[in-house]
Design an enzyme around this catalytic site. Sequence first.
Site, PDB file in Angstrom:
ATOM      1  N   ASP A 197       0.863  -1.174   0.000  1.00 12.85           N
ATOM      2  CA  ASP A 197       0.000   0.000   0.000  1.00 12.85           C
ATOM      3  C   ASP A 197       0.903   1.229   0.000  1.00 12.85           C
ATOM      4  OD1 ASP A 197      -2.208   1.716   0.364  1.00 12.85           O
ATOM      5  OD2 ASP A 197      -2.339   1.347   2.524  1.00 12.85           O
TER       6      ASP A 197
ATOM      7  N   CYS B 215      -4.783   4.361   1.389  1.00 17.08           N
ATOM      8  CA  CYS B 215      -5.961   3.566   1.017  1.00 17.08           C
ATOM      9  C   CYS B 215      -5.856   2.986  -0.383  1.00 17.08           C
ATOM     10  CB  CYS B 215      -7.240   4.380   1.150  1.00 17.08           C
ATOM     11  SG  CYS B 215      -7.379   5.249   2.723  1.00 17.08           S
ATOM     12  N   HIS B 216      -4.676   2.457  -0.716  1.00 15.92           N
ATOM     13  CA  HIS B 216      -4.438   1.869  -2.038  1.00 15.92           C
ATOM     14  C   HIS B 216      -3.871   0.450  -1.921  1.00 15.92           C
ATOM     15  CE1 HIS B 216      -3.570   6.335  -3.212  1.00 15.92           C
ATOM     16  NE2 HIS B 216      -4.868   6.091  -3.186  1.00 15.92           N
ATOM     17  N   PRO B 217      -4.470  -0.434  -1.137  1.00 17.33           N
ATOM     18  CA  PRO B 217      -3.896  -1.784  -1.018  1.00 17.33           C
ATOM     19  C   PRO B 217      -4.000  -2.553  -2.331  1.00 17.33           C
ATOM     20  CG  PRO B 217      -6.059  -1.718   0.006  1.00 17.33           C
ATOM     21  CD  PRO B 217      -5.713  -0.304  -0.357  1.00 17.33           C
TER      22      PRO B 217
END
Length: 504
Positions: free
Chosen positions: A293, A442-444
């Site tokens: 992430d 918030c970019h897994p």
Amino acid sequence: MSSPKPAYDVILVGGGSAGCVLASRLTENAEVRVLLLEAGSARLPESVAHPPAWPSLVASEAAWGDSTVVQRASGAPVPLPRGRGLGGSSAINAMVFARGHRTSYDSWSAHGARGWTFDDLLPYFQRTETAVSGAPGRGTGGPLTVGPAQQPNEVLTACLDAAVEAGHRRAFDISGGLEEGFAPVDLNIVGGRRQSAADAYLAPALGRPNLDVVTGATAHRLLFEGRRCVGVEYGAGGRTHTAAAGREVVLTAGSIGSALILQRSGIGSEDDLRQAGVDVRHALPGVGRNLHDHPRANLVHQTRQPVPAASHNHGEILGLLRSTPAADGPDVQLIFIDIPLPNPVAPVRNGFTIGVSPMRPASRGSLRISSADPYAAPVIDPRYFTEEEDLRAVLSGIAAAREIARSPALAGWGIEEVAPGPAAADETSIADYARRYFGSYCHPVGTCMMGDDEVSVVDSALRVHGLDGLRVADASVIPAIPSNNTNATVYAIAERAADLLARS
């Protein structure tokens, strides 16, 4: 007697960005019957449509409310928001729509993902969008209308001017994937309202007789006949249901959800499955591995001059830069945010934030189910900042952000850095701040990695290794995170998946 014909050709599990794209594209063929299952609701809070309200959505019913385990870097868990409801994370995110620099896709082939370079994805990026900029290489007829804020917040335009004064390049189309520097970024905002995947893709398709959408439907497990996936068991309305797929089941539940569904179905690492009390159906050790992430550290400033109230998404201007001249592409993002984000030093009532994120992190973590219960919380461990190079990239970005804040273009605002503040003057104290007080961007991605080696989960056609009738088509297949807020990439992956399914 012959067996009854399955009710659906394709079942999509997850109604987020990827699921909405596939539901729309597949049902353009009237002969293809599609079921879309979504765990969340079709009716989301009214604030979803109001761009400045997005920070409130992460604590609403439109989000899952996940957190990581305690992180070694910070000594605390980290909230990891993801969308729950039609549109998924595109309904709660900050609406940034950028492809990431083309160089950040070069490593996708390292594990054997073939045919997924930036140039390979370009037609699918273009298919998603109608880009108002008219820049070369942008789409002109896609469902998403994307463009920069027409009137960015004045403090953010001052930050952009300050970045140019500090010697950074003024880009023309920072969203297109070909430029470095600073510029207003494209947003998923149309007529002052958010445009989610559900708005752009799913809503126009809902009247098609070959599409069924079931919300409030939690996928329990996948159903198999031998090595072939033939359907899904799910819970809805307090009952357990099954749905059969004649052609394929496609997982579109995102980097968290898709890996968990595989694990609950007995597909994954044997140790993880046995620890959770799940029988091993198909050993695939890469499921849940490679989780990574973008972490983000925030430099919060207070200003004497009042900052105008937000009209858009708060983060309307960003920059891509290299942490060192030797980097093979931009690996740090700075985003200018027109509110003073909460910080550990002191509350700020009037001000702005510069977010700093390593865009190509080396740290890798894992995800696993905690039990066979489909409603149990997962164990999420991104292992942020476990690789020193990620910290080095953030330190470079913080130095650039401080230089920008000192530029004359911002002098009239009467700026004072509150967090980390002037006391963080040496590398050790700045690094300590970044490690302790970062958050998730918030970019897994990456938990069902695409490739052909022993740690990959799907092949270059997105088919799960060793099984038939099962694909994954969402952020979980990304081998290495690109240098962008990842939603635009997920749209492109789903557009390409629609082509792959149409040809199968």
